[in-house]
Design a protein around this motif. Sequence first.
Motif, mmCIF file in Angstrom:
data_model
loop_
_atom_site.group_PDB
_atom_site.id
_atom_site.type_symbol
_atom_site.label_atom_id
_atom_site.label_comp_id
_atom_site.label_asym_id
_atom_site.label_seq_id
_atom_site.Cartn_x
_atom_site.Cartn_y
_atom_site.Cartn_z
ATOM 1 N N GLY A 75 0.798 -1.077 0.114
ATOM 2 C CA GLY A 75 -0.100 0.076 0.081
ATOM 3 C C GLY A 75 0.869 1.457 -0.147
ATOM 4 O O GLY A 75 0.275 2.263 0.349
ATOM 5 N N CYS A 76 2.025 1.150 -0.334
ATOM 6 C CA CYS A 76 3.037 2.323 -0.667
ATOM 7 C C CYS A 76 3.065 2.930 -1.874
ATOM 8 O O CYS A 76 3.649 2.132 -2.839
ATOM 9 N N GLN A 77 2.988 4.301 -1.858
ATOM 10 C CA GLN A 77 3.067 4.881 -3.178
ATOM 11 C C GLN A 77 4.682 5.060 -3.423
ATOM 12 O O GLN A 77 5.396 5.380 -2.583
ATOM 13 N N CYS A 78 4.770 4.968 -4.849
ATOM 14 C CA CYS A 78 6.183 5.035 -5.169
ATOM 15 C C CYS A 78 6.136 5.363 -6.580
ATOM 16 O O CYS A 78 5.291 5.186 -7.299
ATOM 17 N N ASP A 79 7.276 6.072 -7.112
ATOM 18 C CA ASP A 79 7.372 6.836 -8.404
ATOM 19 C C ASP A 79 8.941 6.649 -8.603
ATOM 20 O O ASP A 79 9.620 7.513 -8.623
ATOM 21 N N PHE A 80 9.285 5.240 -9.018
ATOM 22 C CA PHE A 80 10.754 5.066 -9.135
ATOM 23 C C PHE A 80 11.119 5.676 -10.764
ATOM 24 O O PHE A 80 10.073 5.341 -11.766
ATOM 25 N N ILE A 81 12.254 5.886 -10.930
ATOM 26 C CA ILE A 81 12.550 5.898 -12.274
ATOM 27 C C ILE A 81 13.286 4.600 -12.930
ATOM 28 O O ILE A 81 14.197 4.175 -12.105
ATOM 29 N N LEU A 82 12.873 4.363 -13.864
ATOM 30 C CA LEU A 82 13.263 2.933 -14.386
ATOM 31 C C LEU A 82 14.394 2.981 -15.352
ATOM 32 O O LEU A 82 14.526 3.879 -16.408
ATOM 33 N N LEU A 83 15.534 2.207 -14.856
ATOM 34 C CA LEU A 83 16.699 2.261 -15.680
ATOM 35 C C LEU A 83 16.602 1.066 -16.654
ATOM 36 O O LEU A 83 16.240 0.046 -16.385
ATOM 37 N N ASN A 84 17.425 1.215 -17.667
ATOM 38 C CA ASN A 84 17.306 0.510 -18.962
ATOM 39 C C ASN A 84 18.262 -0.717 -18.657
ATOM 40 O O ASN A 84 18.370 -1.907 -19.359
ATOM 41 N N GLN A 85 19.258 -0.444 -18.019
ATOM 42 C CA GLN A 85 20.261 -1.490 -17.958
ATOM 43 C C GLN A 85 20.855 -1.805 -16.458
ATOM 44 O O GLN A 85 20.214 -0.903 -15.427
ATOM 45 N N GLY A 86 21.162 -2.837 -16.170
ATOM 46 C CA GLY A 86 21.508 -3.442 -14.823
ATOM 47 C C GLY A 86 20.434 -3.839 -13.988
ATOM 48 O O GLY A 86 19.186 -4.005 -14.617
ATOM 49 N N MET A 87 20.545 -4.187 -12.648
ATOM 50 C CA MET A 87 19.499 -4.540 -11.936
ATOM 51 C C MET A 87 19.451 -3.968 -10.422
ATOM 52 O O MET A 87 20.606 -3.594 -9.940
ATOM 53 N N GLU A 101 25.791 -9.138 7.211
ATOM 54 C CA GLU A 101 25.213 -8.510 6.012
ATOM 55 C C GLU A 101 25.719 -8.570 4.904
ATOM 56 O O GLU A 101 27.019 -8.365 4.987
ATOM 57 N N ILE A 102 25.450 -9.008 3.860
ATOM 58 C CA ILE A 102 26.440 -8.732 2.187
ATOM 59 C C ILE A 102 25.319 -7.876 1.645
ATOM 60 O O ILE A 102 24.450 -8.325 1.181
ATOM 61 N N ASN A 103 25.919 -6.666 1.255
ATOM 62 C CA ASN A 103 25.189 -5.801 0.571
ATOM 63 C C ASN A 103 25.600 -5.469 -0.695
ATOM 64 O O ASN A 103 26.903 -5.577 -1.295
ATOM 65 N N GLY A 104 24.745 -5.845 -1.934
ATOM 66 C CA GLY A 104 25.157 -5.937 -3.302
ATOM 67 C C GLY A 104 25.549 -4.487 -3.843
ATOM 68 O O GLY A 104 25.323 -3.329 -3.080
ATOM 69 N N GLU A 105 25.842 -4.271 -5.248
ATOM 70 C CA GLU A 105 26.296 -3.004 -5.800
ATOM 71 C C GLU A 105 24.973 -2.728 -6.818
ATOM 72 O O GLU A 105 24.473 -3.587 -7.311
ATOM 73 N N GLY A 106 24.554 -1.487 -6.750
ATOM 74 C CA GLY A 106 23.439 -0.995 -7.326
ATOM 75 C C GLY A 106 23.731 -0.804 -8.933
ATOM 76 O O GLY A 106 25.016 -0.729 -9.270
ATOM 77 N N PRO A 107 22.989 -0.632 -9.754
ATOM 78 C CA PRO A 107 23.056 -0.414 -11.160
ATOM 79 C C PRO A 107 23.575 1.110 -11.335
ATOM 80 O O PRO A 107 23.581 1.992 -10.611
ATOM 81 N N GLU A 108 24.283 1.411 -12.580
ATOM 82 C CA GLU A 108 24.676 2.895 -12.823
ATOM 83 C C GLU A 108 23.528 3.717 -13.325
ATOM 84 O O GLU A 108 22.578 3.162 -13.901
ATOM 85 N N ILE A 109 23.506 4.694 -12.572
ATOM 86 C CA ILE A 109 22.546 5.787 -12.771
ATOM 87 C C ILE A 109 22.805 6.841 -13.736
ATOM 88 O O ILE A 109 24.129 7.734 -13.582
ATOM 89 N N THR A 110 22.321 6.882 -14.914
ATOM 90 C CA THR A 110 22.741 7.868 -15.939
ATOM 91 C C THR A 110 22.383 9.293 -15.828
ATOM 92 O O THR A 110 21.456 9.438 -15.148
ATOM 93 N N PRO A 111 22.933 10.117 -16.415
ATOM 94 C CA PRO A 111 22.714 11.511 -16.311
ATOM 95 C C PRO A 111 21.216 11.758 -16.616
ATOM 96 O O PRO A 111 20.360 12.525 -16.016
ATOM 97 N N THR A 112 20.718 10.998 -17.740
ATOM 98 C CA THR A 112 19.165 11.131 -18.258
ATOM 99 C C THR A 112 18.296 10.707 -17.049
ATOM 100 O O THR A 112 17.306 11.301 -16.612
ATOM 101 N N THR A 139 28.385 5.762 -8.964
ATOM 102 C CA THR A 139 28.253 6.525 -10.198
ATOM 103 C C THR A 139 27.449 8.072 -10.224
ATOM 104 O O THR A 139 27.516 8.516 -11.087
ATOM 105 N N LEU A 140 27.412 8.202 -8.933
ATOM 106 C CA LEU A 140 26.716 9.610 -8.854
ATOM 107 C C LEU A 140 27.941 10.642 -8.015
ATOM 108 O O LEU A 140 28.548 10.071 -7.262
ATOM 109 N N PRO A 141 27.514 12.137 -8.428
ATOM 110 C CA PRO A 141 28.631 12.897 -7.673
ATOM 111 C C PRO A 141 28.306 12.778 -6.335
ATOM 112 O O PRO A 141 27.272 12.513 -5.537
ATOM 113 N N GLU A 142 29.480 12.996 -5.553
ATOM 114 C CA GLU A 142 29.753 13.000 -4.054
ATOM 115 C C GLU A 142 28.757 14.099 -3.321
ATOM 116 O O GLU A 142 28.435 13.768 -2.286
ATOM 117 N N ASP A 143 28.577 15.229 -4.166
ATOM 118 C CA ASP A 143 27.775 16.108 -3.536
ATOM 119 C C ASP A 143 26.171 15.938 -3.925
ATOM 120 O O ASP A 143 25.438 17.130 -3.906
#
Length: 302
Positions: A75-87, A101-112, A139-143
């Motif tokens: 029942g939670c609203q969400c509005d995620f941007i869908l990326l074409n590559q990765g998972m 805990e074993i934390n995975g690595e996320g997909p690359e987030i493109t400028p678009t 893949t994102l700026p530190e700031d």
Amino acid sequence: MIYTVTFNPALDYIVRVRQLNIGEINRAEYGEIMAGGKGVNVSLVLNNLGHESTALGFAAGFTGEKLIEDLKKKGCQCDFILLNQGMTRINVKIKGQEETEINGEGPEITPTALRSLMMRLEHLKEGDILVLSGSIPGTLPEDMYERVILRQQGKKVKIVVDATKNLLKDTLKYHPFLVKPNHHELGELFGVEISNREEAIFYAEKLQQMGAENVLVSMAGEGAVLLDVCGERHMSPAPTGQPVNSVGAGDSMVAGFLAGYMETGDYEQAFRMGVAAGSASAFSEYLATREEILEVLSRTFK
């Protein structure tokens, strides 16, 4: 409206074993896959408490589809941007005699994709609350947090930051409404170890001097402290109960604080709801329900 942003959400695979033996085959006694990530957890607990929010972030691949499906089922609203590559990443939470805990690595987030998120955030207006939680993908700026906050300047949007090190420190000059380090993270900012609530108050005051309006510090078994924007200090010991889960306890505290503040406008009541929500999730196998939170609240703050 409350908006949460999770730049690197996950599917949490929670598995319980009697004892984890490294280098051997281990048999699971329990396993479950569910939506995760700090901002996602905040939205889920807010939903449990009867407050609407919208979870924002990025999702990719079949794991991203599962993430969105799980949120919608709850029942939670969400509005995620869908990326074409990765998972969308998978985080493995192994619960045995200790938690691993074993934390995975996320997909690359493109400028678009990043521009798409920024466009969604343009719609925020006075009275809205924006929660920025968790780490930033490489893949994102530190700031990245600063860039998001700058786009909200002058709109009277309340900013909440739950992050570590410079990611938190660099937002203070923008006077966030709330920051929520735990005592380890707070000590790390100043190169010290914090072992009691009085020490936490001392260093929380420094965060206020650097710009934060309200500083909420979670301290696990030592309880919690809050320095509010009115200059009041609030302290609480840890509620009694058997901790079985550390995942999402801090996020639950943020959600509880916001729910309490929205319902009463009172910082003491917001603090109490935050403490109750954080502890209730620590006492639960997963994120606490409203009933579990109110039970902890009623017996802790009589």
